[in-house]
Design an enzyme around this catalytic site. Structure first.
Site, short mmCIF file in Angstrom:
data_model
loop_
_atom_site.label_atom_id
_atom_site.label_comp_id
_atom_site.label_asym_id
_atom_site.label_seq_id
_atom_site.Cartn_x
_atom_site.Cartn_y
_atom_site.Cartn_z
N LYS A 197 -15.59 -31.60 -13.54
CA LYS A 197 -14.61 -31.07 -14.49
C LYS A 197 -14.47 -32.11 -15.59
CE LYS A 197 -10.89 -30.77 -15.97
NZ LYS A 197 -10.59 -31.04 -17.40
N GLY A 213 -8.83 -41.81 -15.07
CA GLY A 213 -7.87 -41.29 -16.04
C GLY A 213 -6.53 -41.96 -15.87
N VAL A 217 -1.92 -38.66 -13.25
CA VAL A 217 -2.85 -37.69 -12.66
C VAL A 217 -3.53 -38.30 -11.42
CG1 VAL A 217 -4.84 -36.21 -13.07
CG2 VAL A 217 -3.13 -36.50 -14.85
N GLY A 218 -3.74 -39.61 -11.43
CA GLY A 218 -4.31 -40.27 -10.25
C GLY A 218 -3.47 -40.02 -9.00
N GLU A 262 -10.04 -44.59 -10.59
CA GLU A 262 -10.05 -45.66 -11.58
C GLU A 262 -9.00 -45.30 -12.62
OE1 GLU A 262 -10.24 -47.10 -14.78
OE2 GLU A 262 -12.42 -46.88 -15.08
N GLU A 307 -0.60 -49.80 -20.58
CA GLU A 307 -1.89 -49.48 -21.21
C GLU A 307 -1.62 -48.66 -22.47
OE1 GLU A 307 -4.66 -46.61 -19.25
OE2 GLU A 307 -6.13 -48.20 -19.52
P1 NAI Z 1 -5.53 -37.58 -17.95
O1 NAI Z 1 -5.43 -38.40 -16.73
O2 NAI Z 1 -4.58 -36.43 -18.08
O3 NAI Z 1 -7.02 -36.96 -18.07
C1 NAI Z 1 -8.14 -37.40 -17.37
C2 NAI Z 1 -8.84 -36.21 -16.71
O4 NAI Z 1 -7.97 -35.64 -15.74
C3 NAI Z 1 -9.21 -35.07 -17.64
O5 NAI Z 1 -10.43 -34.51 -17.22
C4 NAI Z 1 -8.11 -34.07 -17.41
O6 NAI Z 1 -8.51 -32.74 -17.69
C5 NAI Z 1 -7.87 -34.23 -15.94
N1 NAI Z 1 -6.54 -33.78 -15.48
C6 NAI Z 1 -5.37 -33.76 -16.18
N2 NAI Z 1 -4.40 -33.26 -15.41
C7 NAI Z 1 -4.93 -32.97 -14.22
C8 NAI Z 1 -4.43 -32.42 -13.00
N3 NAI Z 1 -3.13 -32.07 -12.88
N4 NAI Z 1 -5.26 -32.26 -11.95
C9 NAI Z 1 -6.55 -32.61 -12.05
N5 NAI Z 1 -7.11 -33.12 -13.19
C10 NAI Z 1 -6.30 -33.29 -14.25
O7 NAI Z 1 -5.41 -38.53 -19.19
P2 NAI Z 1 -4.88 -38.17 -20.67
O8 NAI Z 1 -3.59 -37.42 -20.54
O9 NAI Z 1 -5.96 -37.53 -21.41
O10 NAI Z 1 -4.62 -39.61 -21.28
C11 NAI Z 1 -3.38 -40.28 -21.08
C12 NAI Z 1 -3.58 -41.76 -20.85
O11 NAI Z 1 -4.30 -41.97 -19.65
C13 NAI Z 1 -4.39 -42.48 -21.91
O12 NAI Z 1 -3.64 -42.81 -23.01
C14 NAI Z 1 -4.86 -43.68 -21.15
O13 NAI Z 1 -3.86 -44.67 -21.09
C15 NAI Z 1 -5.08 -43.13 -19.75
N6 NAI Z 1 -6.52 -42.83 -19.57
C16 NAI Z 1 -7.30 -43.77 -18.96
C17 NAI Z 1 -8.65 -43.58 -18.84
C18 NAI Z 1 -9.51 -44.60 -18.20
O14 NAI Z 1 -10.66 -44.75 -18.57
N7 NAI Z 1 -9.04 -45.30 -17.20
C19 NAI Z 1 -9.31 -42.39 -19.38
C20 NAI Z 1 -8.40 -41.42 -19.95
C21 NAI Z 1 -7.07 -41.67 -20.04
MG MG Z 2 -2.84 -35.93 -19.22
#
Ligand code: NAI
Ligand code: MG
Length: 478
Positions: free
Chosen positions: A171, A224, A228-229, A246, A379
């Site tokens: 996904k 991410g 969400v983690g 991660e 972050e």
């Molecule tokens: P996010 O954690 O929401 O998105 C990452 C992935 O998780 C995407 O594929 C998203 O579709 C998926 N996701 C979102 N909600 C979910 C759920 N309930 N169940 C399963 N999968 C889900 O991150 P977001 O909101 O785009 O970014 C927010 C912050 O997170 C960023 O500003 C950054 O600080 C951090 N982040 C860190 C990353 C890293 O490389 N460690 C990558 C992306 C975001």
């Molecule tokens: Mg998000």
């Protein structure tokens, strides 16, 4: 409209719904994606399960490895096309996207070569017993990928899973699906059997949540946000499956008074502005020993003020950030730093002529952050660097460890004993000494401690994470 890849076919969402894809450069819609739902996820998980019982599951390790190697070559044959797709989708400068696609190919090369080199063990046991420890795939692996390095993260997560004989359901992030969909098509072209690799696009809270909760999966990798983690780990708990998480970082550079500034300064600047700061391993905090702090910050400011943000085609250091939410987040942190009385010691510039609807943020270097400020502990995920002076080794280690995160660290000193003491003192998964390679190193085990997550990716260790062992105990006596 782009299509998902499920069971070897390019398909729309079953209910026909779509999502708009916006360009980070001008905020305009330029593509649509299937808005996958639980029903689409279910189809993909079943296809993966069938693949394990079918042609894919019957391939030898050598044959799986060859398919991965072929996919790596195919990615290189489509290098420019994929780089353009990646850059358009995420706003990355084209050079950054090109580097990412090179790393993507490297993942398939590394794990393609490794597929038939994972051996089991025999274990001495009681008389007349033979004990074997064999490695087996986990089954259906779920991969939830972020938007910051979509192609690279896809390779990092999927290549070891396929090398070990799992079948994958991916996904991608709603903001960054296009390169991954194209690579999945290329995988079919090089001969991956249907169902070995499936891509379901859609929203995190819909397709992502449905995938992480699906009772038919055996493993989840997620990169991410922390929030969400936690949800992923809860979903994994319900199905009693393992997950690798991660969850980002707040990695510190520690610069001692004997450091070679000419090495450290360019690496520190690159470590925070590369990919417009949207890197989990960004060196986003800077600790500098008191005696050299003013001098070092002056030299750093000079270098930092050369940073420019522009469109992908301008190919400057930074592009726009990925979406409006990220744009607002980074600007909110900058405003907070100013409101808290922190001093801006250097700013990069946004190039003239960028479209007004684009998500361009100003690269910003703050000095003298207070140790408990949000900017110092949270972050930001943008080109914003915060710095503080420190007194001695003990204080440096204490400050480096003063966040919930623990992903990377870097120590800059010529003193060998101190290099080793500090490297061992920082709570994190990877430490650089006199260098910094955020994100690089397909061969190098990578992952976090504390709230940066758990489990390891990259290197051979990922093959262990994405497989399990079976102990076969055989009595052959009398
Ligand atoms: P996010 O954690 O929401 O998105 C990452 C992935 O998780 C995407 O594929 C998203 O579709 C998926 N996701 C979102 N909600 C979910 C759920 N309930 N169940 C399963 N999968 C889900 O991150 P977001 O909101 O785009 O970014 C927010 C912050 O997170 C960023 O500003 C950054 O600080 C951090 N982040 C860190 C990353 C890293 O490389 N460690 C990558 C992306 C975001
Ligand atoms: Mg998000």
């Amino acid at each position: 409209m782009s299509k998902m890849v499920i069971n070897g076919e390019r398909v729309a969402a079953q209910d026909g719904r779509t999502l708009d894809v916006l360009s980070p450069v001008d905020g305009e819609v330029f593509e649509t994606l299937p808005r996958g739902q639980a029903a689409d996820v279910d189809l993909a998980v079943r296809a993966a399960r069938d693949a394990l019982g079918g042609e894919w599951g019957r391939l030898s390790a050598l044959e799986r490895g060859r398919l991965l190697l072929r996919l790596g070559e195919k990615v290189l044959a489509h290098h420019e096309e994929l780089s353009r797709i990646e850059s358009r989708d995420t706003g990355k400068p084209i050079s950054t996207a090109r580097a990412d696609i090179t790393v993507l190919a490297r993942y398939f090369e590394f794990y393609g070569g490794a597929a038939d080199k994972v051996h089991g063990q025999t274990i001495p046991f009681q008389q007349n017993y033979s004990v074997q420890l064999v490695r087996e795939p986990l089954g259906v692996t779920a991969h939830i990928i972020p938007w910051n390095y979509p192609a690279q993260m896809f390779g990092r997560s999927v290549a070891p899973a396929l090398a070990m004989g799992n079948a994958a359901v991916v996904k991608p992030a709603e903001d960054a699906c296009l390169s991954i969909l194209r690579v999945a098509e290329l995988a079919l072209e090089v001969g991956f059997p249907p169902g070995a690799l499936n891509i379901v696009t859609g929203l995190g809270e819909e397709a992502g949540a449905a995938l992480s909760r699906h009772p038919g999966i055996n493993f989840i990798t997620f990169t991410g946000s922390n929030e969400v983690g936690v949800l992923i780990q809860q979903a994994a708990a319900v199905n009693a499956v393992k997950c690798v998480l991660e969850l980002g970082g707040k990695s510190a550079h520690i610069v001692f008074d004997d450091a070679r500034a000419e090495l450290a300064i360019p690496a520190i600047v690159k470590g925070i502005v590369h990919n417009t700061g949207q890197t989990c391993t960004a060196g986003s905090r800077l600790l500098v020993q008191k005696g050299i702090y003013p001098r070092f910050m002056e030299a750093l400011a000079q270098e930092f003020s050369k940073v420019r943000a522009g469109t992908p085609d301008m190919d400057l250091t930074c592009g726009p950030v990925v979406n409006r939410a990220q744009f607002e987040r980074v600007n909110r942190y900058i405003a907070k730093g100013l409101a808290d009385g922190m001093k801006v010691v250097a700013e990069g510039r946004i190039a003239d002529g960028v479209p007004s609807g684009g998500y361009f943020v100003k690269p910003t270097l703050f000095s003298a952050a207070s140790h408990d400020s949000d900017l110092f502990t949270q972050e930001i995920f943008g080109p914003v660097l915060v710095s503080v002076p420190f007194e001695d080794e003990a204080e440096a280690i204490r400050l480096a460890n003063a966040t919930d995160y623990g992903l990377l660290g870097a120590v800059w000193t010529e003193n060998g004993g101190r290099q080793q003491r500090v490297a061992r003192g920082i709570q994190c998964g990877q430490v650089y000494i006199n260098g910094f390679g955020a994100g690089g190193g397909v061969e190098l085990p990578f992952g976090g401690v504390k709230k940066s997550g758990h489990g390891r990716e990259k290197g051979f260790i990922a093959l262990e994470e994405m497989s399990t062992t079976k102990t076969i105990i055989q009595y052959y006596g009398a």
